[in-house]
Design a protein around this motif. Structure first.
Motif, PDB file in Angstrom:
ATOM      1  N   ARG A   1       3.786   1.166  -3.387  1.00 66.53           N
ATOM      2  CA  ARG A   1       3.372   1.524  -4.752  1.00 66.53           C
ATOM      3  C   ARG A   1       3.074   3.013  -4.862  1.00 66.53           C
ATOM      4  O   ARG A   1       3.241   3.620  -5.924  1.00 66.53           O
ATOM      5  CB  ARG A   1       2.177   0.696  -5.194  1.00 66.53           C
ATOM      6  CG  ARG A   1       0.923   0.815  -4.364  1.00 66.53           C
ATOM      7  CD  ARG A   1      -0.130  -0.177  -4.860  1.00 66.53           C
ATOM      8  NE  ARG A   1      -1.304  -0.241  -4.001  1.00 66.53           N
ATOM      9  CZ  ARG A   1      -2.326   0.605  -4.071  1.00 66.53           C
ATOM     10  NH1 ARG A   1      -2.317   1.577  -4.967  1.00 66.53           N
ATOM     11  NH2 ARG A   1      -3.367   0.483  -3.260  1.00 66.53           N
ATOM     12  N   ARG A   2       2.672   3.620  -3.757  1.00 66.65           N
ATOM     13  CA  ARG A   2       2.459   5.063  -3.773  1.00 66.65           C
ATOM     14  C   ARG A   2       3.797   5.811  -3.806  1.00 66.65           C
ATOM     15  O   ARG A   2       3.898   6.884  -4.418  1.00 66.65           O
ATOM     16  CB  ARG A   2       1.629   5.479  -2.559  1.00 66.65           C
ATOM     17  CG  ARG A   2       0.157   5.034  -2.656  1.00 66.65           C
ATOM     18  CD  ARG A   2      -0.589   5.311  -1.365  1.00 66.65           C
ATOM     19  NE  ARG A   2      -2.032   5.104  -1.502  1.00 66.65           N
ATOM     20  CZ  ARG A   2      -2.650   3.950  -1.345  1.00 66.65           C
ATOM     21  NH1 ARG A   2      -1.941   2.845  -1.070  1.00 66.65           N
ATOM     22  NH2 ARG A   2      -3.964   3.864  -1.472  1.00 66.65           N
TER      23      ARG A   2
ATOM     24  N   PRO B   1      -7.169  10.084   1.429  1.00 65.72           N
ATOM     25  CA  PRO B   1      -6.220  10.891   0.662  1.00 65.72           C
ATOM     26  C   PRO B   1      -5.269  11.661   1.573  1.00 65.72           C
ATOM     27  O   PRO B   1      -5.528  11.847   2.768  1.00 65.72           O
ATOM     28  CB  PRO B   1      -7.132  11.852  -0.113  1.00 65.72           C
ATOM     29  CG  PRO B   1      -8.356  11.960   0.731  1.00 65.72           C
ATOM     30  CD  PRO B   1      -8.557  10.610   1.355  1.00 65.72           C
TER      31      PRO B   1
ATOM     32  N   ALA C   1       3.790   8.122   1.903  1.00 71.55           N
ATOM     33  CA  ALA C   1       4.634   8.061   0.705  1.00 71.55           C
ATOM     34  C   ALA C   1       5.241   9.427   0.400  1.00 71.55           C
ATOM     35  O   ALA C   1       6.433   9.530   0.065  1.00 71.55           O
ATOM     36  CB  ALA C   1       3.818   7.558  -0.483  1.00 71.55           C
TER      37      ALA C   1
ATOM     38  N   SER D   1      -2.876   8.606   6.300  1.00 74.14           N
ATOM     39  CA  SER D   1      -3.091   7.945   5.011  1.00 74.14           C
ATOM     40  C   SER D   1      -1.776   7.410   4.441  1.00 74.14           C
ATOM     41  O   SER D   1      -0.711   7.990   4.650  1.00 74.14           O
ATOM     42  CB  SER D   1      -3.729   8.918   4.015  1.00 74.14           C
ATOM     43  OG  SER D   1      -2.765   9.772   3.443  1.00 74.14           O
ATOM     44  N   ARG D   2      -1.892   6.318   3.725  1.00 76.16           N
ATOM     45  CA  ARG D   2      -0.715   5.741   3.068  1.00 76.16           C
ATOM     46  C   ARG D   2      -0.121   6.722   2.050  1.00 76.16           C
ATOM     47  O   ARG D   2       1.091   6.789   1.875  1.00 76.16           O
ATOM     48  CB  ARG D   2      -1.091   4.418   2.394  1.00 76.16           C
ATOM     49  CG  ARG D   2      -1.437   3.309   3.389  1.00 76.16           C
ATOM     50  CD  ARG D   2      -1.844   2.023   2.679  1.00 76.16           C
ATOM     51  NE  ARG D   2      -2.004   0.911   3.621  1.00 76.16           N
ATOM     52  CZ  ARG D   2      -3.131   0.626   4.262  1.00 76.16           C
ATOM     53  NH1 ARG D   2      -4.219   1.374   4.050  1.00 76.16           N
ATOM     54  NH2 ARG D   2      -3.180  -0.380   5.105  1.00 76.16           N
ATOM     55  N   GLU D   3      -0.999   7.461   1.392  1.00 75.65           N
ATOM     56  CA  GLU D   3      -0.526   8.443   0.413  1.00 75.65           C
ATOM     57  C   GLU D   3       0.344   9.500   1.090  1.00 75.65           C
ATOM     58  O   GLU D   3       1.386   9.907   0.562  1.00 75.65           O
ATOM     59  CB  GLU D   3      -1.725   9.095  -0.279  1.00 75.65           C
ATOM     60  CG  GLU D   3      -1.336  10.104  -1.345  1.00 75.65           C
ATOM     61  CD  GLU D   3      -2.548  10.765  -1.989  1.00 75.65           C
ATOM     62  OE1 GLU D   3      -2.351  11.771  -2.687  1.00 75.65           O
ATOM     63  OE2 GLU D   3      -3.683  10.276  -1.790  1.00 75.65           O
TER      64      GLU D   3
ATOM     65  N   GLY E   1       0.794  -1.215   0.000  1.00 80.43           N
ATOM     66  CA  GLY E   1       0.000   0.000   0.000  1.00 80.43           C
ATOM     67  C   GLY E   1       0.829   1.268   0.000  1.00 80.43           C
ATOM     68  O   GLY E   1       0.519   2.232  -0.715  1.00 80.43           O
ATOM     69  N   VAL E   2       1.895   1.321   0.800  1.00 76.11           N
ATOM     70  CA  VAL E   2       2.773   2.496   0.826  1.00 76.11           C
ATOM     71  C   VAL E   2       3.759   2.451  -0.327  1.00 76.11           C
ATOM     72  O   VAL E   2       3.988   3.453  -1.013  1.00 76.11           O
ATOM     73  CB  VAL E   2       3.519   2.598   2.176  1.00 76.11           C
ATOM     74  CG1 VAL E   2       4.554   3.713   2.134  1.00 76.11           C
ATOM     75  CG2 VAL E   2       2.537   2.844   3.317  1.00 76.11           C
TER      76      VAL E   2
ATOM     77  N   ASP F   1       4.863   5.860  -7.334  1.00 78.61           N
ATOM     78  CA  ASP F   1       4.086   6.844  -8.085  1.00 78.61           C
ATOM     79  C   ASP F   1       4.601   8.257  -7.851  1.00 78.61           C
ATOM     80  O   ASP F   1       4.754   9.045  -8.802  1.00 78.61           O
ATOM     81  CB  ASP F   1       2.613   6.741  -7.677  1.00 78.61           C
ATOM     82  CG  ASP F   1       1.716   7.643  -8.517  1.00 78.61           C
ATOM     83  OD1 ASP F   1       1.782   7.538  -9.760  1.00 78.61           O
ATOM     84  OD2 ASP F   1       0.962   8.440  -7.940  1.00 78.61           O
ATOM     85  N   VAL F   2       4.914   8.590  -6.609  1.00 74.53           N
ATOM     86  CA  VAL F   2       5.417   9.938  -6.295  1.00 74.53           C
ATOM     87  C   VAL F   2       6.769  10.174  -6.961  1.00 74.53           C
ATOM     88  O   VAL F   2       7.015  11.248  -7.546  1.00 74.53           O
ATOM     89  CB  VAL F   2       5.534  10.130  -4.766  1.00 74.53           C
ATOM     90  CG1 VAL F   2       6.191  11.472  -4.443  1.00 74.53           C
ATOM     91  CG2 VAL F   2       4.155  10.054  -4.111  1.00 74.53           C
TER      92      VAL F   2
ATOM     93  N   GLU G   1      -6.702   4.318   3.809  1.00 71.98           N
ATOM     94  CA  GLU G   1      -6.780   4.566   2.374  1.00 71.98           C
ATOM     95  C   GLU G   1      -7.268   5.974   2.060  1.00 71.98           C
ATOM     96  O   GLU G   1      -7.570   6.286   0.913  1.00 71.98           O
ATOM     97  CB  GLU G   1      -7.729   3.546   1.732  1.00 71.98           C
ATOM     98  CG  GLU G   1      -7.203   2.129   1.747  1.00 71.98           C
ATOM     99  CD  GLU G   1      -5.967   1.980   0.864  1.00 71.98           C
ATOM    100  OE1 GLU G   1      -6.086   2.132  -0.364  1.00 71.98           O
ATOM    101  OE2 GLU G   1      -4.882   1.715   1.416  1.00 71.98           O
TER     102      GLU G   1
END
Length: 560
Positions: A102-103, A473, A496, A491-493, A99-100, A106-107, A471
């Motif tokens: 893959r974010r 934002p 990250a 949040s995981r986002e 979860g973390v 992406d960043v 999960e």
């Protein structure tokens, strides 16, 4: 022997007269400081063509011929700038399908940074991260899958590997129960144990990437600490190879360092007789090349004598080859640190700058050389050169990372890792992972042990301890804390984003911290797409954090 006769000997004598430079390698010993081992160079000395017409050439041409001979062994530098070594600064993301993780990928991609991922399952990784993802197939719990060669070119790591915790009763294909958090299901460990993933896996990962990412204090190539044993074997290489009479040696001074301990010593007598004018000591070729690609240059600790010296680095096992060279000045009677950036090294072969030479390859260092020479760059002379005796004590040679140092290893851990064993703690008020630590294979205990391995590794690090992951934002207001006391969610986002920001922040180095949002668990956090929250400046938070605070202080405190 004058210049003409030296050149004539090179041209007309049978192979071997000037073909094998005599090199005296000194092996340091704990009981004797003058023990010497004699080696003969295996590379033939380059023949210099000579003809009657050359006798009529100018004095400068003759000097250039002599410099060509000298340069075969000295690697003198040039005033022209060399090609700079290209660096990729690849960021490795481990746990990249989580979860973390893959974010984080992406960043990094959105920032245009090169990314490589470590994953166990190739199909899953390519399906989730794209078919063209730069991928290493490996498992941190299996040391034999983590060949350090696979990690060459990686400069930074974000480690999001974590033991898998899931519902005992099972989960939906898209893991909806897991995403709600451990608070909402009865958990159990899925797959390898916390000890294998969080502790042994951390050991394996650190061992695999350590050479690639580098150490805060640099990598020691030569140094004498508490004994007279040296890792490097040095040998004298002087102008006798072309008829000169200069002589040098490497010695160990048992009490010669600035602290009264042992130090190396480059000493000798230099003479310009017979067209000589240089002395040097050169290491025996390293059995395994040194990979210094994680570093920015070489630092020498020397006691100066007011003269200008050279450091020459080679990246080939060939004897007669390009030397990447930098000169450095010293202050008489003073111990000083001399930093020579790799970007300042000049590729030279036979006294000429090799503009078409390959860029310096810091990942393949085969030998080092220290030199005192009359000759400077491309026919120029050393302005500090004087004939006679000289001494250059040097206590260490190390590779260094430029200041300010930024984190090379950012690790996603967990809040609560110090709490299961904390005296006087009311576990009923703690998150499930703290209460169920033993039932979950001592998950937090081994996470803490993994953190300790990072802190002890010498790698510049940041350890992020998020509270319960959601999960939701990114964008909520945050609380950064230290000491492992807070509870809440984040949040995981957001995690990250924090990890990627830490990679570039000198203020995040050596810091361990917990983080949560200010939104209570009972309230969902949503954002208005038409009015998104502003981007955060995480540097504001990093600056307020302190080094050395981990929460273990409460475990180690003794009752009054």
């Amino acid at each position: 022997m004058n210049c003409s006769s030296c050149c004539a000997a090179a041209a007309s004598s049978p192979p071997g007269v000037l073909a094998r430079p005599r090199v005296r390698f000194t092996a340091s010993c704990s009981t004797r400081t003058d023990q010497k081992v004699i080696f003969l160079g295996s590379k033939r000395f380059p023949q210099i063509p000579h003809s009657p017409s050359s006798r009529a050439s100018s004095r400068l041409s003759r000097r250039e011929i002599v410099e060509s001979i000298i340069s075969s062994f000295t690697g003198s530098a040039s005033s022209e700038a060399p090609k700079k070594m290209e660096t990729s600064d690849v960021v490795l993301v481990t746990g990249a399908t989580g979860g973390v993780g893959r974010r984080v990928v992406d960043v990094l991609r959105k920032k245009g940074l090169p990314v490589r991922v470590l994953a166990r399952n190739e199909d899953k990784a390519r399906s989730m991260l794209g078919p063209d993802v730069d991928l290493i197939i490996g498992d941190v719990t299996k040391e034999d899958t983590l060949d350090p060669k696979l990690f060459k070119g990686i400069k930074k790591v974000v480690n999001a590997v974590s033991v898998i915790v899931g519902p005992k009763e099972g989960d939906t294909p898209d893991r909806q129960k897991y995403k709600q958090g451990i608070k909402f299901f009865e958990p159990e460990i899925k797959g390898p144990s916390p000890e294998m993933v969080e502790y042994i896996g951390m050991q394996n990962l650190i061992n695999a990437i350590k050479n690639s990412v580098g150490l805060s204090e640099g990598k020691l190539l030569f140094g004498l600490k508490g004994n007279l044993s040296g890792k490097i074997v040095w040998g004298a290489l002087d102008d006798v190879v072309m008829g000169g009479v200069s002589e040098s040696a490497f010695q160990i001074l048992p009490t010669g360092s600035e602290t009264g301990g042992p130090t190396g010593l480059f000493k000798g007598i230099v003479s310009t007789s017979n067209n000589g004018g240089f002395t040097s000591i050169r290491t025996k070729n390293f059995t395994v090349p040194e990979d210094l690609s994680a570093y920015d240059g070489i630092e020498l600790r020397v006691k100066g004598d007011g003269r200008r010296y050279k450091l020459i680095i080679r990246t080939s096992y060939e004897w007669d080859t390009v030397g990447y060279t930098a000169s450095f000045d010293t202050t008489k009677g003073e111990w000083q640190s001399v930093k020579l950036p790799f970007s300042s090294l000049r590729p030279v072969f036979r006294a000429r700058t090799m503009t078409d030479a390959p860029p310096f390859d810091a990942s393949n260092i085969t030998s080092l050389q220290l030199m005192f020479s009359k000759f400077e760059y491309d026919g120029k002379l050393n302005p500090t050169f004087t004939e006679g005796p000289f001494e250059l004590p040097f206590s260490s040679i190390r590779a260094y990372i430029n200041e300010p140092v930024t984190p090379r290893f950012v690790h996603v851990s967990s809040a609560g890792v110090t709490r299961p064993e904390r005296p006087g703690l009311d576990l009923s008020k703690q998150p499930p992972a703290v209460r169920l630590n033993k039932e979950l294979g001592s998950i937090l205990t081994y996470k803490l042990k993994g953190e300790d391995l990072i802190r002890e590794s010498g790698i510049p690090y940041t350890i992020v301890r998020p509270c319960a992951l959601t999960e939701e934002p990114a964008g909520a207001d945050l609380i950064f804390d230290q000491g492992d006391n807070i509870t809440g969610k984040i949040s995981r986002e957001e995690v990250a984003l924090i990890c990627v920001a830490a990679l570039a922040s000198p203020n995040a180095v050596g810091k361990t911290f917990e983080v949560k949002s200010t939104v209570p668990f009972s309230e969902p956090y949503v954002i208005d797409p038409s009015n998104p929250p502003p981007e955060k400046d995480y540097e504001v938070y990093f600056k307020e954090l302190k080094e050395g605070i981990t929460g273990k202080e409460a475990l180690e405190a003794t009752p009054a």
